[in-house]
Design a protein around this motif. Sequence first.
Motif, PDB file in Angstrom:
ATOM      1  N   ALA A 143      -5.617  -0.002  11.733  1.00  0.00           N
ATOM      2  CA  ALA A 143      -5.733  -1.153  10.835  1.00  0.00           C
ATOM      3  C   ALA A 143      -4.547  -2.095  10.948  1.00  0.00           C
ATOM      4  CB  ALA A 143      -5.851  -0.669   9.389  1.00  0.00           C
ATOM      5  N   GLN A 144      -3.500  -1.673  11.669  1.00  0.00           N
ATOM      6  CA  GLN A 144      -2.272  -2.460  11.794  1.00  0.00           C
ATOM      7  C   GLN A 144      -1.711  -2.811  10.407  1.00  0.00           C
ATOM      8  OE1 GLN A 144      -0.606  -3.591  15.021  1.00  0.00           O
ATOM      9  NE2 GLN A 144      -1.632  -1.611  15.144  1.00  0.00           N
ATOM     10  N   VAL A 145      -1.501  -1.749   9.609  1.00  0.00           N
ATOM     11  CA  VAL A 145      -1.033  -1.910   8.236  1.00  0.00           C
ATOM     12  C   VAL A 145       0.228  -1.075   8.021  1.00  0.00           C
ATOM     13  CG1 VAL A 145      -1.563  -1.415   5.814  1.00  0.00           C
ATOM     14  CG2 VAL A 145      -3.309  -2.380   7.284  1.00  0.00           C
ATOM     15  N   LEU A 172       0.860  -1.173   0.000  1.00  0.00           N
ATOM     16  CA  LEU A 172       0.000   0.000   0.000  1.00  0.00           C
ATOM     17  C   LEU A 172       0.905   1.235   0.000  1.00  0.00           C
ATOM     18  CD1 LEU A 172      -2.974   0.963   0.253  1.00  0.00           C
ATOM     19  CD2 LEU A 172      -2.626   0.966   2.741  1.00  0.00           C
ATOM     20  N   THR A 173       0.754   2.092  -1.022  1.00  0.00           N
ATOM     21  CA  THR A 173       1.627   3.266  -1.142  1.00  0.00           C
ATOM     22  C   THR A 173       0.802   4.534  -1.261  1.00  0.00           C
ATOM     23  OG1 THR A 173       1.822   3.259  -3.585  1.00  0.00           O
ATOM     24  CG2 THR A 173       3.307   1.819  -2.355  1.00  0.00           C
ATOM     25  N   PHE A 174       1.351   5.600  -0.681  1.00  0.00           N
ATOM     26  CA  PHE A 174       0.696   6.912  -0.699  1.00  0.00           C
ATOM     27  C   PHE A 174       1.640   7.935  -1.319  1.00  0.00           C
ATOM     28  CE2 PHE A 174      -1.146   5.292   3.534  1.00  0.00           C
ATOM     29  CZ  PHE A 174      -2.208   4.663   2.898  1.00  0.00           C
ATOM     30  N   SER A 224     -10.285   9.172  -1.053  1.00  0.00           N
ATOM     31  CA  SER A 224      -9.193   8.197  -1.033  1.00  0.00           C
ATOM     32  C   SER A 224      -8.865   7.764   0.384  1.00  0.00           C
ATOM     33  CB  SER A 224      -7.947   8.781  -1.707  1.00  0.00           C
ATOM     34  OG  SER A 224      -8.169   9.011  -3.080  1.00  0.00           O
ATOM     35  N   ALA A 225      -8.712   8.735   1.278  1.00  0.00           N
ATOM     36  CA  ALA A 225      -8.410   8.409   2.663  1.00  0.00           C
ATOM     37  C   ALA A 225      -9.544   7.605   3.296  1.00  0.00           C
ATOM     38  CB  ALA A 225      -8.154   9.686   3.456  1.00  0.00           C
ATOM     39  N   ALA A 226     -10.771   7.989   3.006  1.00  0.00           N
ATOM     40  CA  ALA A 226     -11.926   7.296   3.586  1.00  0.00           C
ATOM     41  C   ALA A 226     -12.020   5.852   3.107  1.00  0.00           C
ATOM     42  CB  ALA A 226     -13.208   8.046   3.231  1.00  0.00           C
ATOM     43  N   ALA A 227     -11.455   5.575   1.923  1.00  0.00           N
ATOM     44  CA  ALA A 227     -11.558   4.237   1.341  1.00  0.00           C
ATOM     45  C   ALA A 227     -10.560   3.248   1.939  1.00  0.00           C
ATOM     46  CB  ALA A 227     -11.351   4.317  -0.172  1.00  0.00           C
ATOM     47  N   VAL A 228      -9.490   3.743   2.546  1.00  0.00           N
ATOM     48  CA  VAL A 228      -8.406   2.855   2.971  1.00  0.00           C
ATOM     49  C   VAL A 228      -8.876   1.756   3.927  1.00  0.00           C
ATOM     50  CG1 VAL A 228      -6.222   2.739   4.236  1.00  0.00           C
ATOM     51  CG2 VAL A 228      -6.571   4.498   2.494  1.00  0.00           C
ATOM     52  N   PRO A 229      -9.607   2.053   5.000  1.00  0.00           N
ATOM     53  CA  PRO A 229      -9.999   0.962   5.906  1.00  0.00           C
ATOM     54  C   PRO A 229     -10.803  -0.137   5.204  1.00  0.00           C
ATOM     55  CG  PRO A 229     -10.323   3.082   6.972  1.00  0.00           C
ATOM     56  CD  PRO A 229     -10.023   3.371   5.536  1.00  0.00           C
ATOM     57  N   GLU A 230     -11.685   0.243   4.297  1.00  0.00           N
ATOM     58  CA  GLU A 230     -12.480  -0.765   3.587  1.00  0.00           C
ATOM     59  C   GLU A 230     -11.623  -1.573   2.618  1.00  0.00           C
ATOM     60  OE1 GLU A 230     -16.517   0.353   2.237  1.00  0.00           O
ATOM     61  OE2 GLU A 230     -16.049   2.318   3.099  1.00  0.00           O
ATOM     62  N   ILE A 231     -10.643  -0.917   1.996  1.00  0.00           N
ATOM     63  CA  ILE A 231      -9.728  -1.645   1.107  1.00  0.00           C
ATOM     64  C   ILE A 231      -8.938  -2.677   1.913  1.00  0.00           C
ATOM     65  CG2 ILE A 231      -7.649  -1.428  -0.313  1.00  0.00           C
ATOM     66  CD1 ILE A 231      -8.739   1.305  -1.235  1.00  0.00           C
ATOM     67  N   VAL A 232      -8.436  -2.242   3.062  1.00  0.00           N
ATOM     68  CA  VAL A 232      -7.669  -3.150   3.917  1.00  0.00           C
ATOM     69  C   VAL A 232      -8.528  -4.328   4.355  1.00  0.00           C
ATOM     70  CG1 VAL A 232      -6.527  -3.376   6.151  1.00  0.00           C
ATOM     71  CG2 VAL A 232      -6.063  -1.383   4.694  1.00  0.00           C
ATOM     72  N   ASP A 233      -9.711  -4.051   4.839  1.00  0.00           N
ATOM     73  CA  ASP A 233     -10.594  -5.130   5.298  1.00  0.00           C
ATOM     74  C   ASP A 233     -10.950  -6.070   4.150  1.00  0.00           C
ATOM     75  OD1 ASP A 233     -10.557  -4.080   7.836  1.00  0.00           O
ATOM     76  OD2 ASP A 233     -12.519  -3.109   7.696  1.00  0.00           O
ATOM     77  N   ARG A 268      -2.000 -10.103   2.787  1.00  0.00           N
ATOM     78  CA  ARG A 268      -1.310  -9.402   3.864  1.00  0.00           C
ATOM     79  C   ARG A 268      -0.544  -8.233   3.260  1.00  0.00           C
ATOM     80  NH1 ARG A 268       4.204 -10.853   4.480  1.00  0.00           N
ATOM     81  NH2 ARG A 268       4.833 -12.578   3.118  1.00  0.00           N
ATOM     82  N   PHE A 269      -0.267  -7.242   4.089  1.00  0.00           N
ATOM     83  CA  PHE A 269       0.334  -5.995   3.623  1.00  0.00           C
ATOM     84  C   PHE A 269       1.794  -5.914   4.028  1.00  0.00           C
ATOM     85  CE2 PHE A 269      -4.158  -5.293   3.653  1.00  0.00           C
ATOM     86  CZ  PHE A 269      -4.395  -4.454   2.570  1.00  0.00           C
ATOM     87  N   VAL A 270       2.623  -5.433   3.078  1.00  0.00           N
ATOM     88  CA  VAL A 270       4.054  -5.269   3.321  1.00  0.00           C
ATOM     89  C   VAL A 270       4.487  -3.922   2.749  1.00  0.00           C
ATOM     90  CG1 VAL A 270       4.542  -7.748   3.286  1.00  0.00           C
ATOM     91  CG2 VAL A 270       4.660  -6.434   1.146  1.00  0.00           C
ATOM     92  N   THR A 271       5.682  -3.488   3.112  1.00  0.00           N
ATOM     93  CA  THR A 271       6.223  -2.278   2.504  1.00  0.00           C
ATOM     94  C   THR A 271       6.742  -2.601   1.103  1.00  0.00           C
ATOM     95  OG1 THR A 271       8.462  -2.657   3.342  1.00  0.00           O
ATOM     96  CG2 THR A 271       6.931  -1.409   4.754  1.00  0.00           C
TER      97      THR A 271
END
Length: 232
Positions: free
Chosen positions: A70-72, A50-52, A204-213, A221-224
């Motif tokens: 979200a622990q991401v 996930l990149t910003f 975009s910011a509001a979408a992040v938690p739903e994307i993660v879930d 799983r998420f990595v750098t």
Amino acid sequence: MRRWLVGAIVGIVVVLAVVAGLYVLMNSRTYQLQGRLVDRVETDEKVVALTFDDGPTARTPEVLRMLEAAQVPATFYLIGDNLAAHPEYGAAIVAAGHELGNHSYTHRRMVLISGDTVREEIERTDAEIRRAGFQGPITFRPPYGKKLWSLPHYLAEHDRTTVTWDVEPDSAGGASREAIVRDALAQTGPGSIILLHVMHGGESAAAVPEIVDGLRAQGYRFVTVSELLALS
């Protein structure tokens, strides 16, 4: 006269073909003339980065709270002059365990510019990233994804990786949160690099938690970015 006209037409066609080719090259997310470019990593593992892009801005603390909840882990491609203006935000990103990447100093389109300009854009931003306390490898993401000769040449000479993306669900600009989430979940695959623009808030910011879930529900799983590149 007729022969001259045919020659002129052929010349125009050749010029147009060259211009079209350069335009495609400049905007390609998957190819550059020199060095290593990565838009995604070939892997069977369900991992995603996930990149910003842009910033840091005053929204940084809010973004960090969202990621903590979200622990991401995420990779932030920051603009050097923004980082110089808000060093405390860069330091906060590093302290939270996230990764910093270089997104140039002024966010200019890095095409048809001199090697000296490329060097200044990159090295000034590197200095700000190090000043923020980040010690890991610094990958580079071209502003707007654009590059031609000077930028890839510099990166190749300095053994730097160009990181683009294969999923950009908020590229439409005015996309709704629902559309951003839907497109992210539909387009992401193993090894994907997701680009979002969250530094100014909005959908975009509001979408992040739903994307993660949603991706976690699919087994991701998420990595750098650096962790993802290590898989290749």
